[in-house]
Design an enzyme around this catalytic site. Structure first.
Site, mmCIF file in Angstrom:
data_model
loop_
_atom_site.group_PDB
_atom_site.id
_atom_site.type_symbol
_atom_site.label_atom_id
_atom_site.label_comp_id
_atom_site.label_asym_id
_atom_site.label_seq_id
_atom_site.Cartn_x
_atom_site.Cartn_y
_atom_site.Cartn_z
ATOM 1 N N ARG A 198 7.585 9.149 9.251
ATOM 2 C CA ARG A 198 8.242 8.993 7.933
ATOM 3 C C ARG A 198 8.437 7.529 7.563
ATOM 4 O O ARG A 198 9.441 7.158 6.942
ATOM 5 C CB ARG A 198 9.583 9.733 7.887
ATOM 6 C CG ARG A 198 9.549 11.158 8.393
ATOM 7 C CD ARG A 198 8.492 11.974 7.723
ATOM 8 N NE ARG A 198 8.423 13.330 8.281
ATOM 9 C CZ ARG A 198 7.480 14.205 7.937
ATOM 10 N NH1 ARG A 198 6.520 13.862 7.080
ATOM 11 N NH2 ARG A 198 7.465 15.405 8.457
ATOM 12 N N ASN A 221 11.760 11.880 18.173
ATOM 13 C CA ASN A 221 10.706 12.692 18.783
ATOM 14 C C ASN A 221 10.065 11.812 19.847
ATOM 15 O O ASN A 221 9.260 10.936 19.542
ATOM 16 C CB ASN A 221 9.665 13.119 17.745
ATOM 17 C CG ASN A 221 10.224 14.132 16.760
ATOM 18 O OD1 ASN A 221 11.037 14.980 17.131
ATOM 19 N ND2 ASN A 221 9.807 14.043 15.513
ATOM 20 N N LYS A 255 17.406 14.141 20.596
ATOM 21 C CA LYS A 255 17.049 15.275 19.739
ATOM 22 C C LYS A 255 16.584 16.376 20.684
ATOM 23 O O LYS A 255 15.524 16.264 21.291
ATOM 24 C CB LYS A 255 15.927 14.867 18.786
ATOM 25 C CG LYS A 255 15.314 16.011 17.981
ATOM 26 C CD LYS A 255 14.266 15.492 16.980
ATOM 27 C CE LYS A 255 13.657 16.630 16.179
ATOM 28 N NZ LYS A 255 12.664 16.151 15.172
ATOM 29 N N GLU A 283 12.930 21.377 16.487
ATOM 30 C CA GLU A 283 11.532 21.154 16.100
ATOM 31 C C GLU A 283 10.644 20.931 17.323
ATOM 32 O O GLU A 283 9.945 19.930 17.429
ATOM 33 C CB GLU A 283 11.440 19.995 15.105
ATOM 34 C CG GLU A 283 12.239 20.282 13.835
ATOM 35 C CD GLU A 283 12.121 19.206 12.749
ATOM 36 O OE1 GLU A 283 11.909 18.038 13.102
ATOM 37 O OE2 GLU A 283 12.249 19.571 11.567
ATOM 38 N N ARG A 312 22.052 14.740 18.582
ATOM 39 C CA ARG A 312 21.837 15.163 17.187
ATOM 40 C C ARG A 312 22.095 16.656 16.986
ATOM 41 O O ARG A 312 21.801 17.482 17.853
ATOM 42 C CB ARG A 312 20.431 14.806 16.733
ATOM 43 C CG ARG A 312 20.215 13.306 16.675
ATOM 44 C CD ARG A 312 18.796 12.970 16.307
ATOM 45 N NE ARG A 312 18.545 12.894 14.883
ATOM 46 C CZ ARG A 312 17.550 13.508 14.251
ATOM 47 N NH1 ARG A 312 16.739 14.331 14.902
ATOM 48 N NH2 ARG A 312 17.355 13.331 12.962
ATOM 49 N N ARG A 320 18.830 28.709 7.273
ATOM 50 C CA ARG A 320 18.764 27.432 7.992
ATOM 51 C C ARG A 320 19.999 26.569 7.740
ATOM 52 O O ARG A 320 20.449 25.841 8.630
ATOM 53 C CB ARG A 320 17.487 26.694 7.566
ATOM 54 C CG ARG A 320 17.435 25.272 8.053
ATOM 55 C CD ARG A 320 16.057 24.694 7.853
ATOM 56 N NE ARG A 320 16.080 23.246 7.978
ATOM 57 C CZ ARG A 320 15.018 22.476 7.852
ATOM 58 N NH1 ARG A 320 13.830 23.018 7.578
ATOM 59 N NH2 ARG A 320 15.100 21.168 7.988
ATOM 60 N N LYS A 363 23.413 15.118 10.231
ATOM 61 C CA LYS A 363 22.819 14.722 8.945
ATOM 62 C C LYS A 363 23.797 15.006 7.808
ATOM 63 O O LYS A 363 24.560 15.969 7.873
ATOM 64 C CB LYS A 363 21.509 15.477 8.701
ATOM 65 C CG LYS A 363 20.381 15.026 9.609
ATOM 66 C CD LYS A 363 19.035 15.613 9.190
ATOM 67 C CE LYS A 363 17.964 15.190 10.190
ATOM 68 N NZ LYS A 363 16.591 15.567 9.782
ATOM 69 N N ASP A 368 17.986 18.929 5.142
ATOM 70 C CA ASP A 368 17.219 17.802 5.660
ATOM 71 C C ASP A 368 16.988 16.732 4.602
ATOM 72 O O ASP A 368 15.873 16.615 4.099
ATOM 73 C CB ASP A 368 15.871 18.319 6.189
ATOM 74 C CG ASP A 368 15.114 17.247 6.942
ATOM 75 O OD1 ASP A 368 15.709 16.203 7.244
ATOM 76 O OD2 ASP A 368 13.919 17.460 7.222
ATOM 77 N N GLU A 403 24.751 10.901 9.796
ATOM 78 C CA GLU A 403 23.368 10.409 9.763
ATOM 79 C C GLU A 403 22.826 10.446 8.342
ATOM 80 O O GLU A 403 22.806 11.491 7.701
ATOM 81 C CB GLU A 403 22.462 11.249 10.681
ATOM 82 C CG GLU A 403 20.997 10.792 10.648
ATOM 83 C CD GLU A 403 20.072 11.567 11.611
ATOM 84 O OE1 GLU A 403 20.565 12.137 12.610
ATOM 85 O OE2 GLU A 403 18.858 11.599 11.360
ATOM 86 N N GLU A 449 11.892 9.687 2.743
ATOM 87 C CA GLU A 449 10.998 10.811 3.011
ATOM 88 C C GLU A 449 10.905 11.769 1.823
ATOM 89 O O GLU A 449 9.813 12.128 1.387
ATOM 90 C CB GLU A 449 11.477 11.558 4.259
ATOM 91 C CG GLU A 449 10.636 12.790 4.575
ATOM 92 C CD GLU A 449 11.052 13.480 5.869
ATOM 93 O OE1 GLU A 449 12.013 13.034 6.516
ATOM 94 O OE2 GLU A 449 10.385 14.479 6.217
ATOM 95 N N GLU A 456 16.029 12.580 -9.386
ATOM 96 C CA GLU A 456 16.501 13.962 -9.281
ATOM 97 C C GLU A 456 16.036 14.786 -10.483
ATOM 98 O O GLU A 456 15.668 15.955 -10.353
ATOM 99 C CB GLU A 456 18.035 13.996 -9.193
ATOM 100 C CG GLU A 456 18.590 15.403 -9.052
ATOM 101 C CD GLU A 456 20.102 15.444 -8.811
ATOM 102 O OE1 GLU A 456 20.799 14.498 -9.221
ATOM 103 O OE2 GLU A 456 20.571 16.424 -8.204
#
Ligand code: GCW
Length: 686
Positions: free
Chosen positions: A167, A209, A289, A293, A326, A343, A367, A372, A394, A400, A518
């Site tokens: 990202r 990651n 993390k 994912e 996280r 989710r 977050k 997300d 966060e 992104e 937006e």
């Protein structure tokens, strides 16, 4: 300099002669008391800033001379390091400044005192003072006392060792290339300087990651290099942290398990931690993390996240380290046919039962929203939910989902809304700012982390104006009470100088940009509608039939996600009383979040008085028009901004204006075709 490399630290010559004279009177000489690395950093910076802004090198003043009554000197040092600073104790409480607070004081005899209880505080005082000069403030009767509102003010990099950045929209990593550290670390030093100027005090340099090569960062193979980077950051008061692979014991440790309760696993991490601290005595700790994912985590072994985090926390605790864990944990293999699994609920459902079970040196990094980093989301209900656990908010500076630094989107207004949001966890004024800092629940530690938007592009952020997001984030981390207007002005003056016209125009562009973005993207808080994987550009159904749990449920009657307790997924019930009521009620739910919480017919009338479908049309036509106006506004500054940066920004704004039309037409056409309802104004829809 003109490429934007110096960002807001260009220290442009001050053109206004009387202002310059005035400053010179008080900045003619410098006395730096003490020679620690941080104080040397501070002294060098101040001398450099003064000579480039005022055109004269400040004299290096000996302390004895000032003792004898020399005027017009800047005196820099920690309280207690010199008799000269003693009188300050009559005015300020040094014992309340902590490790990072500072004071700036102008005395009757034209001396300026930059002081603190620690070297780091002095460094921050110096950068603050420089900022006063850059922004043209009076320095005659300064009485400034600053203490950060957040203990941890962190930047997370999503950099991989092959040099790519997950990202990332501003080139390659400034840390890594071809699986190794880049040997010339001078860019890291320039970066650390920029971070210190806005008081960032912590950084993770590798992606959450953590892939194969990055798992080895905590081994002898790479620790010497990590230590070199850490030493550079240390000179600027910044602690280095690493993202670690939860399955390191398997990946690099030769064990066949990563079970956090297995004694071999525990022992392995203890030794790994001890080894890291042999190289880096002030190493910050681990960012993790896990079970997210496809990353490994404690779930594989039937353990929970407290088991996982605490095991790592115990390994770093003897050395004063922390574990930042996280909460971005959700089912990413959902079935789109299943309308019950939500989710948005996931983080709260996973972590609330664990409240109070984490070690004191664990912080949960949450977050801002439950999904997300969408353009518009409600605030995560974990804030205000968790009361006995350290938390970190966060944010995402890298754009992104907000235009990937090709679109202008100044995020400070979005972040302000997050900070100011009232959770009602302890009655009124239980804001996110109060929760994240740790104050509301009397937590020892807390703060803010954000995903970096920088890379090795010459101007760091790709879009020159995206530097304002980096600056604004850090300044808000220090004090969430600063306003978007203040921060925009400050950044513009520091970056483009003190002329009134560029300030007026650029400020207007920055402050309207979030609203504009937006307007022409996914409507009314529903989110997503982007192309899968890279997440750039419109694709209404891009995630509609996928496994990621991100749906809008548009059909011929209406759209939106019913997250009410009454008839939906129950997500709205994760907040405290007054907030639940607001979101639960169709009448009270704010327009901008309507489709996040409710599924409504296209003819539903918003608080604005418009129907949902007409709102979609108006917002998208209006948003694209306003994006085009950004180009015209910028063009009015052609003669006021250097050709290099002017051209760089213009190119991106032109692209944005075109791309906004693509957004407008796709979204409008899609919903016209679904709903069959025409635009009241009969504008072109395809
Ligand atoms: O939304 C996702 C991003 C991933 C990122 C993840 C996360 C680092 O698309 O690229 O992975 O969030 O925050 O972990």
């Amino acid at each position: 300099a003109e490429s934007g490399y110096d960002c807001w630290l260009e220290y442009r010559h001050i053109e206004n002669a009387s202002l310059r004279e005035n400053y010179l009177k008080r900045c003619a000489s410098l006395a730096i008391i003490g020679g620690s690395p941080l104080l040397r950093t501070a002294g060098r910076e101040l001398a450099h800033a003064i000579s480039s802004m005022l055109g004269e090198n400040p004299k290096d003043e000996a302390v004895t001379l000032i003792d004898a009554g020399a005027k017009g000197t800047i005196i820099v040092g920690t309280y207690g390091s010199s008799r000269l600073l003693e009188p300050l104790a009559d005015v300020y409480r040094f014992d309340e400044l902590g490790e990072e607070g500072y004071i700036i004081h102008a005395s009757e005899d034209d001396c300026i005192y930059l002081s603190a209880a620690s070297d780091k505080g002095v460094l921050y005082a110096v950068f603050h003072f420089i900022r006063l000069l850059q922004t043209g403030q009076s320095i005659e009767s300064l009485r400034i006392c600053e203490v950060p509102r957040n203990g941890l003010r962190m930047i997370n990099h999503w950099d991989n060792m092959d040099g790519s950045i997950e990202r990332g929209y501003a080139g390659k990593s400034i840390f890594f290339k071809d699986g190794r550290f880049i040997p010339d670390m001078s860019r890291i030093r320039d970066y650390a300087r920029l971070l210190a100027s806005v008081a960032i005090n912590a950084v993770t340099i590798n992606n959450v990651n953590v892939h194969r090569q990055e798992s080895r960062l905590i081994t002898d193979e790479f620790l010497p290099d990590v230590a070199k980077a850490a030493a550079i950051f240390r000179d600027y008061g910044i602690r280095l942290y690493l993202s670690v692979n939860f399955a390191s014991t398997i990946e690099i440790g030769g064990l066949n398990t990563a079970d956090p309760l297995d004694p071999d696993v525990t022992a392995w991490w203890k030794e790994a931690a001890a080894n890291i601290y042999r190289y880096i005595p002030d190493f910050g700790g681990f960012l993790v993390k896990a079970d997210s994912e496809f990353r490994p985590g404690p779930f594989t072994y039937g353990r929970n996240h407290a088991d996982g985090a605490n095991m790592l926390a115990d390994a770093v605790a003897p050395f004063g380290g922390a574990v930042i864990w996280r909460c971005f944990v959700y089912n990413c293999l959902q079935d789109w046919r299943d309308r019950k699994t939500d989710r948005a609920r996931a983080a709260y459902d996973h972590f609330m039962p664990l409240d109070g079970l984490f070690r004191d040196n664990v912080m949960l990094q949450i977050k801002n929203g439950p999904m997300d980093f969408q353009v518009r989301e409600p605030v995560s209900p974990l804030f205000g939910g968790l009361t006995q656990t350290n938390q970190l908010l966060e944010l995402q500076i890298t754009q992104e989902y907000t235009g990937q630094q090709r679109h202008l989107c100044y995020l400070v207004p979005q972040w302000k809304e997050v900070f100011d949001f009232d959770t009602y966890a302890r009655g009124e004024r239980s804001t996110i700012a109060e929760v994240a800092s740790g104050r509301l629940f009397g937590r020892e530690s807390g703060g803010i982390a954000a995903v970096s938007n920088i890379g090795d592009d010459r101007n760091w952020t790709g879009h020159v104006l995206a530097q304002a997001n980096w600056h604004g984030y850090a300044r808000l981390a220090w004090d969430p009470g600063l306003s978007a207007e203040q921060l925009a002005s400050e950044w513009i003056r520091m970056t483009f100088g003190l002329a009134a016209e560029p300030e007026r125009v650029v400020k207007d562009m920055l402050l309207s940009s979030y609203d504009i973005y937006e307007a022409y993207t996914a409507p009314l808080g529903v989110g997503w509608m982007v192309n899968p994987n890279h997440h750039y550009g419109p694709n209404v159904d891009g995630y509609e039939y996928s496994k990621w749990g991100t749906y809008h449920y548009a059909d011929c009657h209406g759209m939106g996600v019913d997250r009410t307790v009454r008839s939906g997924t129950g997500y709205a019930g994760q907040y405290h009383g007054p907030v639940v009521e607001r979101y639960e009620s169709l009448a009270d739910c704010p327009d901008e979040l309507l489709l996040f919480f409710h599924h409504v017919p296209y003819a539903h009338v918003l608080k604005s008085g418009k129907t949902v479908i007409q709102h979609i049309y108006d917002a998208h036509f209006g948003g694209a028009d306003r994006a085009a106006e950004l180009v015209a506004k910028w063009d009015s500054l052609a003669s006021r901004i250097d050709a290099d940066r002017f051209g760089q920004v213009r190119e991106r704004l032109v692209h944005q204006a075109e791309h906004a039309c693509e957004w407008r037409d796709m979204i409008n056409t899609y919903f016209y075709r679904k709903s069959g309802i025409a635009d009241e104004q009969g504008r072109v829809i395809y």
